[in-house]
Design a protein around this motif. Structure first.
Motif, PDB file in Angstrom:
ATOM      1  N   GLN A 183       0.820  -1.205   0.000  1.00  0.00           N
ATOM      2  CA  GLN A 183       0.000   0.000   0.000  1.00  0.00           C
ATOM      3  C   GLN A 183       0.858   1.261   0.000  1.00  0.00           C
ATOM      4  N   ALA A 184       1.961   1.210   0.733  1.00  0.00           N
ATOM      5  CA  ALA A 184       2.824   2.388   0.804  1.00  0.00           C
ATOM      6  C   ALA A 184       3.412   2.729  -0.561  1.00  0.00           C
ATOM      7  N   PHE A 185       3.712   1.711  -1.347  1.00  0.00           N
ATOM      8  CA  PHE A 185       4.311   1.946  -2.667  1.00  0.00           C
ATOM      9  C   PHE A 185       3.268   1.899  -3.791  1.00  0.00           C
ATOM     10  N   ARG A 186       1.973   1.870  -3.384  1.00  0.00           N
ATOM     11  CA  ARG A 186       0.867   1.921  -4.352  1.00  0.00           C
ATOM     12  C   ARG A 186       0.988   0.821  -5.408  1.00  0.00           C
ATOM     13  N   ARG A 187       1.240  -0.405  -4.933  1.00  0.00           N
ATOM     14  CA  ARG A 187       1.379  -1.545  -5.855  1.00  0.00           C
ATOM     15  C   ARG A 187       0.177  -2.490  -5.779  1.00  0.00           C
ATOM     16  N   THR A 188      -0.930  -1.997  -5.225  1.00  0.00           N
ATOM     17  CA  THR A 188      -2.101  -2.873  -5.066  1.00  0.00           C
ATOM     18  C   THR A 188      -2.647  -3.335  -6.420  1.00  0.00           C
TER      19      THR A 188
END
Length: 676
Positions: free
Chosen positions: A306-311
């Motif tokens: 979530q922190a690296f927006r890889r969802t």
């Protein structure tokens, strides 16, 4: 050569053979009792209902079992004894919906033609002959049936009794088979989990945790279905079908032979299905393991995702696996639709055609060839024959899934494991020597190269160096997570490889950078449920390292529940718990793997105090990140690309003005090199 999956499943099945035999006995008895029912029905029909259509003898006087009609006593010819005085013969015949009592002997299957009240004609097989007699009213006919009511009632009572007894045996059969199956699965799961604990560390490095988890949980559950459902259904179906076929042969051999032709067809169909279903199921189980691994990894790394927006990317990776699983499930569904659900209907249709053909060729045209009771019983058995066959066919998908699951579990059990030997060895002093050690994780790509050093009992030795220099590999070798390819490692007087891995670890403990906290209580995380670690000893260890300061504030203090991986505790608190755990087990050698790398400066003071306490009277090996925490070490070994390039105390290494000096100055200047 390794035994086949089927043989290995059979080996596990033999582990509780007494229960299986008793269950099979109950099954055979239950099936036998159940299959007596159509024979009883046949007897009721042939002997007591249709049986009144028979020859009757006129008696001179009343006898036991005689029927009174028109002031005269009659008895069925097949029940006449030598003591009976026979006066004459009569025949009770049904023609269309009427019953006739004919004077003299005529074929039972005759057709009665009444031209007028005086002229009666019987027709049989195209021949006619004159007869005399009278048509029976319902009340008159009842007189001939009346003696049959008692035996019919007795036979019906016997039939009900057999059904009740059969249900009792069916209960015990089902219960015992389930107990039997669950015991087998307990053994397989126990062996699989025990095997996991014996596997070398390389096995876990090469495989995601989710895939290993799937073999112990999902695959063993698949095997459970084999023993609980498939085995029970298969055994029940085979016994039931065998009993029915025996009954059919007793009734009529020709008809039974027609039905017997369904067995080879059933066998060929099963072979065809198994060939293709096995391929699809292997892919499905493999992809299912990959899905488990993906989910497991996603849950553990969700903050990073979530922190690296890889969802979105993670979702796409999951969808690819999910769609592959769906495609092969669809292939399997199509195969099942082609095979399982059409087979029984096809066989039933052929059997019905054979049945009709048999009777259409005159089976009922000759007197005595086949009776109504035999016809009813045979039709009953024929209907029952396809019920277990359908149940067996419908279990084929489960059977193939179980076979694939079993093969995957047995692959795990066949992995080369480490020798397990928990035999105690005397407490070691803590002397360690690496002598020209070479080590590689893969082939000849050596991580450690010609490494030699000595650690005397009670010394504290620190290892520093950039990432990939080989620091952690030294600890992995010492704990025998891996073995070196060249050179020797000795602990006291013991050659490292001459001891089992369990013996090596008896007097060695490790505190990791990110310590793992088990689900349970604070105390269970210290004792690890080892009976040698008493409650008092565990509490004393917690107080010694200073962990009591935050534990005393918990609602249940030392018995307070701990969630997964100690999520309610800070990194420093979890680290203190791990130090207390190490202190409670009192190892001769303690390894600290960057134990202070991820904690704040305030907590570092507590940790450093705990390290000082732990170092008393034991050998300490430290993989250091912060050089300020190892200045007290008796030796500091500097590693670079798998080789020892510097060795000495803190002061001696500073005087060398080498690699250690450069790292120290950078940290002193506030430039913390993350790769140290």
């Amino acid at each position: 050569m390794k035994p086949s999956t089927e043989k290995r499943l059979f080996q596990y099945a033999k582990s509780n053979i007494k229960i299986a035999v008793f269950s099979l006995t109950c099954l055979i008895i239950g099936v036998g009792l159940e299959l007596i029912g159509p024979f009883i029905a046949k007897s009721i029909i042939d002997d007591h209902i249709v049986g009144v259509q028979a020859e009757w003898v006129e008696l001179a006087q009343d006898q036991d079992g005689a029927v009174k009609f028109n002031e005269t006593y009659f008895k069925r010819a097949d029940r006449v004894t030598s003591d009976d005085q026979v006066v004459g013969y009569h025949t009770l015949v049904q023609s269309n919906r009427s019953y006739y009592f004919i004077d003299g002997q005529v074929p039972i299957n005759s057709h009665i033609l009444i031209e007028d009240d005086q002229d009666w004609v019987a027709e049989f097989n195209g021949e006619t002959f004159d007869i005399e007699g009278e048509r029976l009213s319902t009340a008159e006919l009842y007189q001939f049936f009346k003696p049959e009511l008692k035996p019919i009632a007795i036979l019906l009572a016997i039939s009900i009794g057999l059904i009740l007894i059969s249900s009792v045996f069916a209960y015990f059969k089902t219960y015992l088979l389930l107990v039997y199956a669950n015991r087998i699965i307990v053994n397989i799961r126990r062996d699989a989990f025990a095997k996991v604990q014996q596997l070398p560390m390389k096995y876990f490095v090469d495989r995601p945790a989710g895939k290993i988890l799937a073999r112990i949980t999902n695959d063993t559950e698949g095997i459970k279905e084999l023993y609980v459902n498939v085995l029970a259904t298969a055994v029940n179906s085979v016994v039931f079908m065998s009993g029915i076929l025996i009954a059919l042969f007793i009734l009529n051999v020709k008809l039974a032979l027609i039905c017997l032709l369904t067995i080879p067809a059933l066998y060929l169909w099963i072979k065809f299905y198994s060939k293709y279903a096995g391929k699809f199921n292997r892919v499905i189980r493999s992809v299912n393991s990959a899905i488990n691994a993906s989910i497991n990894e996603s849950i553990q790394t969700m903050p990073i995702i979530q922190a690296f927006r890889r969802t979105k990317e993670r979702q796409e990776e999951f969808e690819e696996l999910n769609h592959r699983h769906y495609r092969y499930q669809q292939k399997l569904v199509r195969l099942e639709a082609y095979t399982t659900f059409n087979l029984v209907g096809l066989l039933r249709g052929f059997a019905l055609l054979g049945f009709i053909w048999f009777f259409g060729n005159g089976a009922l045209t000759s007197e005595g060839l086949i009776t109504t009771g035999v016809l009813y019983a045979f039709a009953d058995y024929l209907g029952r024959l396809f019920e277990p066959m359908e149940m067996l066919i419908n279990q084929l998908p489960q059977l193939e899934q179980a076979r694939v699951s079993a093969s995957r579990v047995f692959e795990l059990l066949d992995e080369e494991s480490e020798v397990v030997d928990h035999q105690e060895i005397p407490r070691i002093n803590g002397r360690i020597e690496f002598d020209h050690v070479h080590f590689a994780y893969e082939e000849d790509d050596y991580i450690l190269k010609d490494l030699s050093f000595k650690v005397e009992p009670g010394e504290t030795v620190a290892f520093v160096g950039h990432t990939g220099s080989g620091k952690s590999s030294i600890m992995n070798l010492l704990l025998r997570f891996y073995d070196q390819q060249k050179g020797t490692i000795t602990i006291d007087q013991y050659d490292h490889k001459q001891l089992s891995r369990q013996q090596v670890r008896q007097h060695i403990n490790i505190v990791l950078q990110d310590p793992f906290i088990f689900t349970g209580t604070v105390l269970s995380n210290i004792t690890l449920n080892d009976p040698r670690i008493t409650r008092e000893k565990a509490i004393e260890a917690l107080k010694t390292v200073g962990a009591d300061e935050f534990i005393e504030k918990l609602p249940l203090k030392y018995d307070n529940p701990v969630g997964e991986n100690g999520a309610d505790f800070s990194t420093g608190q979890r680290q203190l718990l791990s130090f207390a755990r190490a202190l409670a087990f009192d190892p001769a050698i303690l390894i600290l793997d960057e134990a202070t790398a991820s904690i704040d400066t305030e907590t570092e003071g507590l940790i450093q105090n705990a390290i000082n306490i732990l170092s008393e009277g034991r050998t300490m090996l430290i993989i250091a990140h912060r050089l300020s925490t190892i200045q007290h070490a008796d030796q500091i070994i500097v590693m670079k690309k798998g080789r020892m390039i510097e060795k000495g105390t803190h002061d001696e290494l500073l005087e060398l003005n080498g690699n250690y000096y450069q790292m120290y100055k950078m940290q002193q200047a506030g430039i913390i090199e993350q790769t140290v």
